[in-house]
Design a protein around this motif. Sequence first.
Motif, short mmCIF file in Angstrom:
data_model
loop_
_atom_site.label_atom_id
_atom_site.label_comp_id
_atom_site.label_asym_id
_atom_site.label_seq_id
_atom_site.Cartn_x
_atom_site.Cartn_y
_atom_site.Cartn_z
N TYR B 89 31.24 90.62 54.09
CA TYR B 89 32.54 90.21 54.63
C TYR B 89 33.22 91.40 55.29
CZ TYR B 89 31.89 85.92 52.05
OH TYR B 89 31.39 84.71 51.60
N PHE B 90 33.68 91.16 56.51
CA PHE B 90 34.37 92.22 57.25
C PHE B 90 35.79 91.80 57.56
CE2 PHE B 90 31.28 95.41 58.14
CZ PHE B 90 30.06 94.77 58.10
N CYS B 91 36.67 92.73 57.36
CA CYS B 91 38.05 92.59 57.79
C CYS B 91 38.20 93.30 59.13
CB CYS B 91 38.96 93.21 56.75
SG CYS B 91 40.71 93.26 57.21
N ALA B 92 39.04 92.76 60.00
CA ALA B 92 39.33 93.40 61.28
C ALA B 92 40.82 93.31 61.54
CB ALA B 92 38.55 92.75 62.42
N ILE B 93 41.31 94.24 62.35
CA ILE B 93 42.71 94.24 62.73
C ILE B 93 42.82 94.43 64.23
CG2 ILE B 93 43.43 95.15 60.49
CD1 ILE B 93 43.85 97.88 61.81
N SER B 94 43.92 93.96 64.79
CA SER B 94 44.20 94.19 66.20
C SER B 94 45.69 94.04 66.43
CB SER B 94 43.41 93.22 67.10
OG SER B 94 43.90 91.91 66.98
N GLY B 95 46.12 94.41 67.63
CA GLY B 95 47.52 94.24 67.97
C GLY B 95 48.37 95.41 67.57
N GLY B 96 47.90 96.60 67.95
CA GLY B 96 48.61 97.79 67.55
C GLY B 96 49.16 98.59 68.70
N GLY B 97 49.77 97.95 69.66
CA GLY B 97 50.41 98.66 70.76
C GLY B 97 49.40 99.23 71.73
N ALA B 98 49.19 100.54 71.72
CA ALA B 98 48.29 101.18 72.68
C ALA B 98 46.86 100.69 72.54
CB ALA B 98 48.33 102.70 72.49
N SER B 99 46.51 100.19 71.38
CA SER B 99 45.15 99.69 71.16
C SER B 99 45.12 98.18 71.19
CB SER B 99 44.62 100.20 69.82
OG SER B 99 44.60 101.59 69.79
N ASP B 100 45.95 97.60 72.01
CA ASP B 100 46.12 96.16 72.02
C ASP B 100 44.85 95.40 72.32
OD1 ASP B 100 49.31 94.78 73.13
OD2 ASP B 100 48.53 95.39 71.19
N THR B 101 43.93 95.99 73.06
CA THR B 101 42.78 95.22 73.52
C THR B 101 41.55 95.42 72.65
OG1 THR B 101 42.17 97.03 75.00
CG2 THR B 101 43.57 95.29 75.90
N GLU B 102 41.68 96.07 71.54
CA GLU B 102 40.52 96.35 70.72
C GLU B 102 40.76 95.87 69.30
OE1 GLU B 102 39.24 100.37 70.90
OE2 GLU B 102 37.87 100.20 69.21
N ALA B 103 39.70 95.31 68.70
CA ALA B 103 39.72 94.98 67.29
C ALA B 103 38.98 96.08 66.53
CB ALA B 103 39.06 93.63 67.04
N PHE B 104 39.54 96.49 65.40
CA PHE B 104 38.94 97.53 64.57
C PHE B 104 38.44 96.88 63.28
CE2 PHE B 104 40.31 101.11 67.07
CZ PHE B 104 41.44 100.64 67.72
N PHE B 105 37.27 97.32 62.83
CA PHE B 105 36.64 96.70 61.69
C PHE B 105 36.59 97.64 60.49
CE2 PHE B 105 34.90 92.70 63.20
CZ PHE B 105 35.12 92.82 64.56
N GLY B 106 36.71 97.04 59.31
CA GLY B 106 36.52 97.77 58.08
C GLY B 106 35.05 97.98 57.79
N GLN B 107 34.76 98.59 56.64
CA GLN B 107 33.38 98.95 56.28
C GLN B 107 32.61 97.79 55.68
OE1 GLN B 107 32.64 101.71 57.76
NE2 GLN B 107 32.56 103.27 56.18
N GLY B 108 33.27 96.73 55.33
CA GLY B 108 32.58 95.57 54.81
C GLY B 108 32.55 95.51 53.29
N THR B 109 32.45 94.29 52.79
CA THR B 109 32.26 94.03 51.35
C THR B 109 31.02 93.18 51.19
OG1 THR B 109 34.63 94.10 50.81
CG2 THR B 109 33.20 92.87 49.32
#
Lengths: 116, 114
Positions: B89-109
């Motif tokens: 399972y991976f968590c991801a985040i997005s919507g952080g202003g300057a990085s609006d166009t990219e999703a960042f992923f965690g290391q996984g569970t």
Amino acid sequence: AQSVTQPDIHITVSEGASLELRCNYSYGATPYLFWYVQSPGQGLQLLLKYFSGDTLVQGIKGFEAEFKRSQSSFNLRKPSVHWSDAAEYFCAVGAHPSGGYNKLIFGAGTRLAVHP
Amino acid sequence: DAGITQSPRHKVTETGTPVTLRCHQTENHRYMYWYRQDPGHGLRLIHYSYGVKDTDKGEVSDGYSVSRSKTEDFLLTLESATSSQTSVYFCAISGGGASDTEAFFGQGTRLTVV
């Protein structure tokens, strides 16, 4: 239906050889395309993305990809592969990340092995 | 890894037990996502959140629920785990202003249901 197809499950290349990983997509709206790389036991790292403009996009680690609308393709290329490029590669498509919303549809991935 | 922490990193649980996975971010990104990764399927979206207490279903949401009571935390719960939920399972985040166009992923569970 929206989908991403990566036809090659596994690819093996020799170090120094060129590489092309294929990606085809089906998407009803204007597609925004991404390539991610995943090293064993790690999360995903963005290699490059295409939103608009020049259809040849440059990414990190010497990778590039070309968007071909007529072929619904977004193939990833590298002119000379290094042993450290061995990993799994994912192509993904999404809507324009307006305001940061970035829900993605992923392909099944291509696992790259590099022979010395 | 863009300030994303998933916990636990590994878990083995028995069929029928409840399981909660946690995603914690320090980036103040608006959007958070839970994906599962299975061989031959790539990553598939389970649920996502577009703000505190605002969540919606993804393509494989059956058997999962989520909650987001704070901007920084997004919890994924398997109410009664089944063997088909064995996955990474991976968590991801997005919507952080300057990085609006990219999703960042965690290391996984890595979750194993026995």
